[in-house]
Structure formats: C-alpha cells, structure tokens
Design an enzyme around this catalytic site. Structure first.
Site, PDB file in Angstrom:
ATOM      1  N   GLU A  56      -7.946   2.153 -12.963  1.00  0.00           N
ATOM      2  CA  GLU A  56      -7.321   3.333 -12.365  1.00  0.00           C
ATOM      3  C   GLU A  56      -6.130   3.798 -13.182  1.00  0.00           C
ATOM      4  O   GLU A  56      -5.988   4.991 -13.487  1.00  0.00           O
ATOM      5  CB  GLU A  56      -6.894   3.018 -10.927  1.00  0.00           C
ATOM      6  CG  GLU A  56      -8.068   2.901  -9.964  1.00  0.00           C
ATOM      7  CD  GLU A  56      -7.678   2.347  -8.611  1.00  0.00           C
ATOM      8  OE1 GLU A  56      -8.421   2.575  -7.640  1.00  0.00           O
ATOM      9  OE2 GLU A  56      -6.625   1.673  -8.508  1.00  0.00           O
ATOM     10  N   HIS A  84     -27.630  20.766   1.626  1.00  0.00           N
ATOM     11  CA  HIS A  84     -27.822  21.319   0.283  1.00  0.00           C
ATOM     12  C   HIS A  84     -26.952  22.566   0.072  1.00  0.00           C
ATOM     13  O   HIS A  84     -26.780  23.359   0.996  1.00  0.00           O
ATOM     14  CB  HIS A  84     -29.297  21.692   0.096  1.00  0.00           C
ATOM     15  CG  HIS A  84     -29.631  22.218  -1.252  1.00  0.00           C
ATOM     16  ND1 HIS A  84     -29.712  21.406  -2.363  1.00  0.00           N
ATOM     17  CD2 HIS A  84     -29.876  23.488  -1.672  1.00  0.00           C
ATOM     18  CE1 HIS A  84     -30.020  22.160  -3.413  1.00  0.00           C
ATOM     19  NE2 HIS A  84     -30.124  23.418  -3.019  1.00  0.00           N
ATOM     20  N   CYS A 103       0.818  -1.218   0.000  1.00  0.00           N
ATOM     21  CA  CYS A 103       0.000   0.000   0.000  1.00  0.00           C
ATOM     22  C   CYS A 103       0.847   1.261   0.000  1.00  0.00           C
ATOM     23  O   CYS A 103       0.640   2.169  -0.801  1.00  0.00           O
ATOM     24  CB  CYS A 103      -0.933  -0.001   1.205  1.00  0.00           C
ATOM     25  SG  CYS A 103      -1.974   1.475   1.306  1.00  0.00           S
ATOM     26  N   GLU A 163     -26.586  14.648  -0.775  1.00  0.00           N
ATOM     27  CA  GLU A 163     -27.970  14.757  -0.319  1.00  0.00           C
ATOM     28  C   GLU A 163     -28.890  13.778  -1.046  1.00  0.00           C
ATOM     29  O   GLU A 163     -29.949  13.405  -0.528  1.00  0.00           O
ATOM     30  CB  GLU A 163     -28.481  16.182  -0.486  1.00  0.00           C
ATOM     31  CG  GLU A 163     -28.630  16.655  -1.917  1.00  0.00           C
ATOM     32  CD  GLU A 163     -29.095  18.115  -2.002  1.00  0.00           C
ATOM     33  OE1 GLU A 163     -30.251  18.384  -1.614  1.00  0.00           O
ATOM     34  OE2 GLU A 163     -28.287  18.965  -2.421  1.00  0.00           O
ATOM     35  N   ALA A 215     -13.287   1.666  -2.292  1.00  0.00           N
ATOM     36  CA  ALA A 215     -13.267   2.738  -3.286  1.00  0.00           C
ATOM     37  C   ALA A 215     -12.410   2.317  -4.467  1.00  0.00           C
ATOM     38  O   ALA A 215     -11.465   1.547  -4.325  1.00  0.00           O
ATOM     39  CB  ALA A 215     -12.724   4.024  -2.678  1.00  0.00           C
ATOM     40  N   LYS A 250      -0.282   5.462  -5.890  1.00  0.00           N
ATOM     41  CA  LYS A 250      -1.298   5.509  -6.949  1.00  0.00           C
ATOM     42  C   LYS A 250      -2.207   6.711  -6.772  1.00  0.00           C
ATOM     43  O   LYS A 250      -2.574   7.376  -7.749  1.00  0.00           O
ATOM     44  CB  LYS A 250      -2.108   4.217  -6.941  1.00  0.00           C
ATOM     45  CG  LYS A 250      -3.181   4.139  -8.019  1.00  0.00           C
ATOM     46  CD  LYS A 250      -3.902   2.800  -7.946  1.00  0.00           C
ATOM     47  CE  LYS A 250      -4.588   2.621  -6.618  1.00  0.00           C
ATOM     48  NZ  LYS A 250      -5.205   1.282  -6.462  1.00  0.00           N
ATOM     49  N   CYS A 261      -1.668   1.713  -3.047  1.00  0.00           N
ATOM     50  CA  CYS A 261      -2.702   2.742  -2.967  1.00  0.00           C
ATOM     51  C   CYS A 261      -2.178   4.145  -2.712  1.00  0.00           C
ATOM     52  O   CYS A 261      -2.732   5.114  -3.244  1.00  0.00           O
ATOM     53  CB  CYS A 261      -3.747   2.364  -1.924  1.00  0.00           C
ATOM     54  SG  CYS A 261      -3.138   1.451  -0.507  1.00  0.00           S
ATOM     55  N   TYR A 265      -9.905  -3.075 -10.825  1.00  0.00           N
ATOM     56  CA  TYR A 265      -9.755  -1.686 -10.376  1.00  0.00           C
ATOM     57  C   TYR A 265      -8.359  -1.139 -10.664  1.00  0.00           C
ATOM     58  O   TYR A 265      -8.216   0.049 -11.001  1.00  0.00           O
ATOM     59  CB  TYR A 265     -10.120  -1.546  -8.898  1.00  0.00           C
ATOM     60  CG  TYR A 265      -9.155  -2.170  -7.914  1.00  0.00           C
ATOM     61  CD1 TYR A 265      -8.132  -1.426  -7.363  1.00  0.00           C
ATOM     62  CD2 TYR A 265      -9.286  -3.501  -7.528  1.00  0.00           C
ATOM     63  CE1 TYR A 265      -7.246  -1.979  -6.457  1.00  0.00           C
ATOM     64  CE2 TYR A 265      -8.412  -4.056  -6.618  1.00  0.00           C
ATOM     65  CZ  TYR A 265      -7.388  -3.303  -6.098  1.00  0.00           C
ATOM     66  OH  TYR A 265      -6.515  -3.868  -5.204  1.00  0.00           O
ATOM     67  N   ILE A 266      -7.327  -1.960 -10.578  1.00  0.00           N
ATOM     68  CA  ILE A 266      -5.977  -1.468 -10.855  1.00  0.00           C
ATOM     69  C   ILE A 266      -5.850  -1.083 -12.320  1.00  0.00           C
ATOM     70  O   ILE A 266      -5.310  -0.018 -12.658  1.00  0.00           O
ATOM     71  CB  ILE A 266      -4.927  -2.524 -10.476  1.00  0.00           C
ATOM     72  CG1 ILE A 266      -4.930  -2.760  -8.965  1.00  0.00           C
ATOM     73  CG2 ILE A 266      -3.529  -2.086 -10.923  1.00  0.00           C
ATOM     74  CD1 ILE A 266      -4.004  -3.868  -8.508  1.00  0.00           C
TER      75      ILE A 266
END
Length: 462
Positions: free
Chosen positions: A184, A439, A44, A444, A344, A52, A49, A180-181
């Site tokens: 990304e 808001h 990481c 929201e 994420a 990255k 991560c 995901y890698i």
C-alpha cells in the site's frame, strides 16, 4: 459492593477496547475505566487504516487526471502539496479521536490518559501519575507495534507510524516488506511522484493471499513504477550524510534513498505491560494466549484484538470486544467466529478477498472448481492504462458451495463486503448464477462467470 475500584479496567483505547468498555457498561458493569497512553482511537484511527486511506485517496488523483483526458477533460498543470495533505489528515484524525473520547464519556466510561501496567492479576499501575487502581476484570486491548529488524543502522529507518508524519515528501524511498502495508505504501508514494524501491524476501508479494491476487498485485506494482527487488532483505543501513542513506542488501546490491521504511510485519505490543507479574501466558510468537471467549491463562483477565494475533483487523477486534462484553457482563457466552472474514488491501488497484484461497481449498476438499476472469475495466477504455481487473471464485466441486471470492480491481473492497455475506452464508454457485447481473458494472462478472477454469498444466495433461 465490589472490593475493587472498577468492575472492568481496559488497557488500550483502540477500536476493540472502546467497544468492549462501552458494551460492558451497557450490559450492567457499574464502574468501567479505559487507559490509553497515546490518543483514543488506537492504531486504526491514529496511525493505521484511516490515515492510510486518506493517503491512498491523495495518490490516486495522479492516475485520475490522466484518465480524465480521455473523457474530454483538459486538466492542465497540477501540483501536489504534501504538507497540506498531512495537515488536513491531522485535523480529521483529531476530530475522530475526539469522537471516541466523547462516546466513552457519554456511556459513563472513565478515560484515563496514561500508560497502564499490571502489578498483579487485579492491580494496575498508572505510570505517569504513579497511582494504582484495582479491578475485578481486566481486558487487554493494546494492539500491535511495527517490527524493526535487528541490523546495523536500524535506527536510520522509519515505520508506518512515522510515515504519516514526515515533514517532507521523500524523493526516493526504500520499503522493506511484501505484505499489505508495504504494498500500500509503495503505491501511495509512487502515486505521489516518489521514486520507490520495494525489497521483499519472497518471490511474490502478499504471502497468504490467493496466488492470482499475489501475481496481479505484483504486476501492478511494477506497472505503477515501483522497483521490486525479490529474494532479498536489508543487511545494514549506512548514513551517507545530508539526509541520504544507503541500504545494503544481502544479495550484494545497494539502494540509496532519503527515506528508508520498514513494513515487515507487526508484533503484539506486550513489552513492559507486566503480563508476567499477573501470570498471563504468551504463545511462541509473543501474543497473548486466549481461549474462544478471549480469556487468558488468568481467569479474570481477557484480551482482544491484535495483541492476541488471531485475525489482525479492526472490525475483528470490535467483534471480539463486543463478544467479551456479552460473555462477561451479559451472561451470554459468545465466541466470535473467525472464519470467512472479508478483507481489503488498498493497493492500486485494490484487493478484496474472502474465504479460502485456491491453494488452501485444494488441500481441504477432494474436488475444486475455479471460475476466473481478467479484463480491462471500462473506465480505462479511453486511456493507455494497461491495468487489468481479476475476479475469481473458488468452489467446492461436490457441493457447489462458494468457498472463496478474490478480486483485484477498482472498487474491489466495496464488492467484497457483499460477497463476504454470501460466502459466510454458504451460498452455492447456482445461487450466485441465479442473481441477475447489474449492467454495466464490473461486479456483474461475479454472477456471470460460467466456464470453469483449468490450470495450464492440467490442460496439457488432458
């Protein structure tokens, strides 16, 4: 007095191993050591991560410059310096790695910068120094390593490990993979002006995520200029000379590039670790088999993190490491709950996801209600950027419990951290609705979606 050199010996100084060793020391283990063959911090911090995310930040500016014009800014001529980015990234990674080392020292954990291999269930060989040490308990936290395909010319490609240290920014890169890698990095390089081609064996990227996330990210990849080739894989790579490679695909096409990158998954980093000598069993996928308390098939040997292939996320490894320390050294058996973990994906726009996808929920529950919205983010009002934001709630139709939250759009990773608390707590749709909206924000929408969404095929049937 112990007959061993150490009460605990940890192999791998990534986030999980470091947390486990420090917590074990705090819980009363007198002699604790951790061995790391590369640099403290693990995947990481060193080549995952953290670096990255720095590259993601860098690549986002190209779009930000365009958005700024609509708000009255005259940006002027811009230029990007890849070498400066990499230099600054290296400086920060060095700083973070040093913090890991200092924290270990401050807690009284011996950091051994050497490769460690098992000789038996209690004996560890330190490869560089040639010495051996013994330990009562051993924790394996070596993580994973990128998978490299067995194809002709495979040595001509790089993985995400090497992508962080390229001397020059590529002109054209071909990326294998749809996880995901791969996604990304495709948008990182596209945002930096590189001609990007992404090759994926499936029909839509991000297998395992909710289908609406998958389709939205796929569309945004194409919108950002990435050429996505689906239903195909690399067949062989040919060296054309002068730094150029030709990737031959199994569909008969070929793609030329100066950099070829594999992002087709990671595998547990167990080769040469000596697990067979210690009697540690692996599962069919090559991961270390563990029970709910991270114990392996050998009573005194445990494993946490990606090497166990449970949920391969840094925060999960940290929680597993802490649970191990509590179980073994604080006499508090603790099994980490791997359900409803928020995650994420730092694509552009990014993804936030927690809980069940719609497809998985429909398999498990008799009645599922879907609340979904798609809109143009407010920040893009003054530009021709056509990117959309997608938000989705998956709800148990009988109990009203929110089973999943899925977001694609600006700040999705920040939102999903808080949504993850609500999903983990088992809150209902009524409780979401009872919260007053903030808001104007995108978030929201999570508490203002009232109309249930019906799939087109069901509408037609009605």
């Amino acid at each position: 007095m112990s007959n061993y050199d150490y009460d605990l010996f940890v192999i791998g100084a990534g986030s999980g191993g470091v947390r486990a060793s420090r917590m074990a020391k705090i819980h009363g283990a007198e002699k604790v050591a951790i061995a790391e063959e590369y640099r403290p911090g693990g995947t990481c911090v060193i080549r995952g991560c953290v670096p990255k995310k720095f590259l993601v930040y860098a690549s986002e500016f190209s779009k930000s410059f365009k958005l700024a014009e609509g708000f009255g800014w005259s940006v002027g001529e811009t230029a990007f310096d890849w070498s400066k980015l990499i230099r600054n990234k290296d400086d920060e990674i060095g700083r973070l790695s040093g913090i890991y080392a200092r924290n270990l020292a401050n807690t009284g954990v011996d950091l051994i910068e050497d490769r460690a291999e098992l000789l038996d269930a209690h004996t560890i060989k330190l490869v560089k120094s040639g010495r051996t040490v013994t330990a009562d308990k051993i924790l394996i936290a070596v993580g994973g390593t990128p998978f490299i395909p067995d194809i002709e010319g495979a040595e001509l490609g790089i993985t995400s490990n090497e992508a962080f240290d390229l001397e020059d920014l590529p002109k054209h890169i071909v990326i294998a993979g749809g996880g995901y890698i791969a996604c990304e990095f495709a948008q990182i390089f596209a945002g930096l002006g590189v001609d990007v081609c992404q090759v994926y064996r499936g029909d839509t990227v991000l297998r395992g995520f909710d289908d609406d996330i998958r389709s939205t990210v796929h569309e945004e990849l194409v919108r950002s200029g990435v050429r996505v080739i689906t239903h195909s894989v690399f067949e062989k790579i040919e060296d054309l000379g002068e730094g150029q490679k030709r990737v031959h695909l199994d569909n008969g096409q070929h793609v030329d590039a100066d950099v070829v990158m594999y992002a087709i998954g990671r595998v547990p980093y167990v080769d040469g670790l000596g697990l067979d000598k210690a009697g540690v069993e692996l599962d069919p996928a090559g991961a270390i088999k563990v029970d709910a308390y991270s114990k392996t098939s050998v009573d005194n040997i445990y494993a946490v993190g990606d090497v166990t292939n449970r949920v391969n996320l840094t925060p999960v490894a940290i929680r597993e490491g802490a649970a191990f320390a509590a179980t073994v050294f604080d006499n508090k058996p603790t099994a980490y709950d791997h359900n409803d973990i928020a995650s994420a994906v730092f694509t552009q726009p990014p993804v936030g996801s927690v809980g069940l996808s719609e497809a998985d929920a429909r398999k498990k529950y008799a009645q599922i209600d879907i609340y979904k919205t798609s809109f143009r983010p407010m920040k893009q009002s003054f530009s021709n950027d056509a990117s959309r934001m997608m938000m989705k709630l998956v709800v148990d139709g009988e109990t009203e419990r929110v089973l999943g939250v899925h977001i694609v759009g600006p700040d999705a990773p920040e939102m999903i951290q808080l949504a993850g608390i609500a999903v983990k707590a088992g809150l209902t749709k009524d409780q979401y609705d009872a919260a007053c909206a903030v808001h104007p924000t995108s978030a929201e929408e999570l508490v203002t979606m009232k109309e249930k969404w019906t799939p087109p095929e069901l509408k037609a049937a009605e």
